[in-house]
Scaffold this active site. Sequence first.
Site, PDB file in Angstrom:
ATOM      1  N   LYS A 112       0.809  -1.221   0.000  1.00  0.00           N
ATOM      2  CA  LYS A 112       0.000   0.000   0.000  1.00  0.00           C
ATOM      3  C   LYS A 112       0.844   1.274   0.000  1.00  0.00           C
ATOM      4  O   LYS A 112       0.368   2.342  -0.359  1.00  0.00           O
ATOM      5  CB  LYS A 112      -0.966  -0.033   1.168  1.00  0.00           C
TER       6      LYS A 112
HETATM    7  C1  LIG Z   1      -4.354  -4.594   1.420  1.00  0.00           C
HETATM    8  C2  LIG Z   1      -3.575  -5.836   1.287  1.00  0.00           C
HETATM    9  C3  LIG Z   1      -3.977  -6.852   0.415  1.00  0.00           C
HETATM   10  C4  LIG Z   1      -5.245  -6.757  -0.394  1.00  0.00           C
HETATM   11  O1  LIG Z   1      -5.148  -5.781  -1.381  1.00  0.00           O
HETATM   12  P1  LIG Z   1      -6.463  -5.218  -2.132  1.00  0.00           P
HETATM   13  O2  LIG Z   1      -5.964  -4.146  -3.010  1.00  0.00           O
HETATM   14  O3  LIG Z   1      -7.363  -4.729  -1.061  1.00  0.00           O
HETATM   15  O4  LIG Z   1      -7.034  -6.356  -2.857  1.00  0.00           O
HETATM   16  C5  LIG Z   1      -3.161  -7.959   0.304  1.00  0.00           C
HETATM   17  N1  LIG Z   1      -2.037  -8.099   1.038  1.00  0.00           N
HETATM   18  C6  LIG Z   1      -1.626  -7.145   1.894  1.00  0.00           C
HETATM   19  C7  LIG Z   1      -0.378  -7.354   2.681  1.00  0.00           C
HETATM   20  C8  LIG Z   1      -2.368  -5.976   2.048  1.00  0.00           C
HETATM   21  O5  LIG Z   1      -1.958  -5.032   2.895  1.00  0.00           O
END
Ligand SMILES: *Cc1c(COP(=O)(O)O)cnc(C)c1O
Length: 499
Positions: A112
């Site tokens: 993210k």
């Molecule tokens: C947020 C997250 C996901 C999921 O991602 P999306 O974009 O919500 O599908 C998967 N793995 C980790 C470590 C995350 O922080």
Amino acid sequence: MLPKYTSTRDCKVKISSKDAIIKGISKEGGLFVLNDIDKINIDIEPMLNYSYQEMAFNVFKMLLPDFNESEIKKCIDDAYFNSFDNNEITPLKNLNHLDILELFHGPTCAFKDIGLQMLPQLMKCALKTNFINKKVMILTATSGDTGKAALVGFKDVENIAISVFYPHNKVSNMQYQQMATQAGVNTNVCAIEGNFDDAQTAVKALFKDKQLNDILNSKQLYLSSANSINIGRLIPQVVYYFDAYAKMRKSNKIKKGEKVNFCVPTGNFGNILAGYYAKLMGLPINKLIVASNSNNVLYDFINKGFYNRQREFIKTISPSMDILISSNLERLLYYMCDKDTNVISKYMSDLESIGHYQLDLKVLAKIQETFVAGFATDLDCNTAIKECFKTNKYLIDPHTATGYVVAREYQKIDNEHRCILLSTASPYKFAPQVYNALTNTYINDEWECIEKLNTLTKMPVPKSILELKNLPILHNELINIEQMKDYIIKKSLKGEQND
Ligand SMILES: *Cc1c(COP(=O)(O)O)cnc(C)c1O
């Protein structure tokens, strides 16, 4: 220039990308989408030697038409200069059977960061040009990783404050530690009673709450979102699909025009949607493989076309994917339903009122041309973490493990296309689960566990995780859903007094 963005629920909406980034979500509850993204056609071949930043520049130019080139350059420099512990930003690692795109080299060790280092820069730029003298309060519901990444991205950014809500006792110790120790004059962090979906639903309702918006707007303050529903967060994620493909081409792992599969651990459908955007923009992608954990609502949806959120919420070892309402799916539906906003509105109101909807079977068939889905239980993930380390001397976190399981499974059906697995978090972010998978021993103390995991695997611990150990707890409020509105008003007025 004509505004190019519209809403998934109202085709009459016409809005620039700057406005869309500041507003976050459309008035009637729809998500902002670039309606002619499928007309873009980027030829990757001349771009094989681009740096990550150059790749980002070329992708952003297409997707953010109302940002000028020097604005885009400045945003990229500010977002990706010095904030990642790897010069390549998203390095590609080759295992025996899979290529792994490491998305966790940012300040909070999860993917993210890539969106959330960029979003504040885009917002700051949009405020300066389109919203003079206005301020923004970011509201974010988090299942764990978004919260910290948003806090780091927005910390001390002028004219923007941020409030993060996370489900009490439903994030990992590390995620709690990361959020509760967050410094910055403009950062608010608060636990809520409920799960992530409760938090997200409440935040969505607050965006639409007229009384709240009236109070804030009278002070020139506007609500916005740092969740992946904000296009300013989604668009940066399109870049690494291009970057990964270019790296595969450059090292001659694939031929010109050869299609690849991407496997993506998925919760809110943001990361994988960015891959679909890349495909719409001309990147040679064969299949996008959705990997879920036991909260496998997307697995059912992609296989049967029936979206049903009315099911048991399961707490897994991959908490950032413990999600039953995948918000960004709405954007996929927009393109798959030929941009018919009435149809989307109907599906979404069914989802809200009765908790499920059934997709038209023609639309389902179209989705299945590009998407396949699998899921992995905690047990599958533990086995995968152990097996991957044993055969490759490579450590994966529980989220990445869901993708590992599903990708390996899909390779039994399709061994012709190269498969790139997106690794979404550093294993040290979920050390007790990873250590348990390797040794069958659960160590409760996070720091002791990190040390043991490091001794056992010799994989280096990210600096930003080590630094957390001695930071004081700065945020410890716990409220229920009904109190969120007052909390925001209180925090917004606090900002006022500081002026
Ligand atoms: C947020 C997250 C996901 C999921 O991602 P999306 O974009 O919500 O599908 C998967 N793995 C980790 C470590 C995350 O922080």
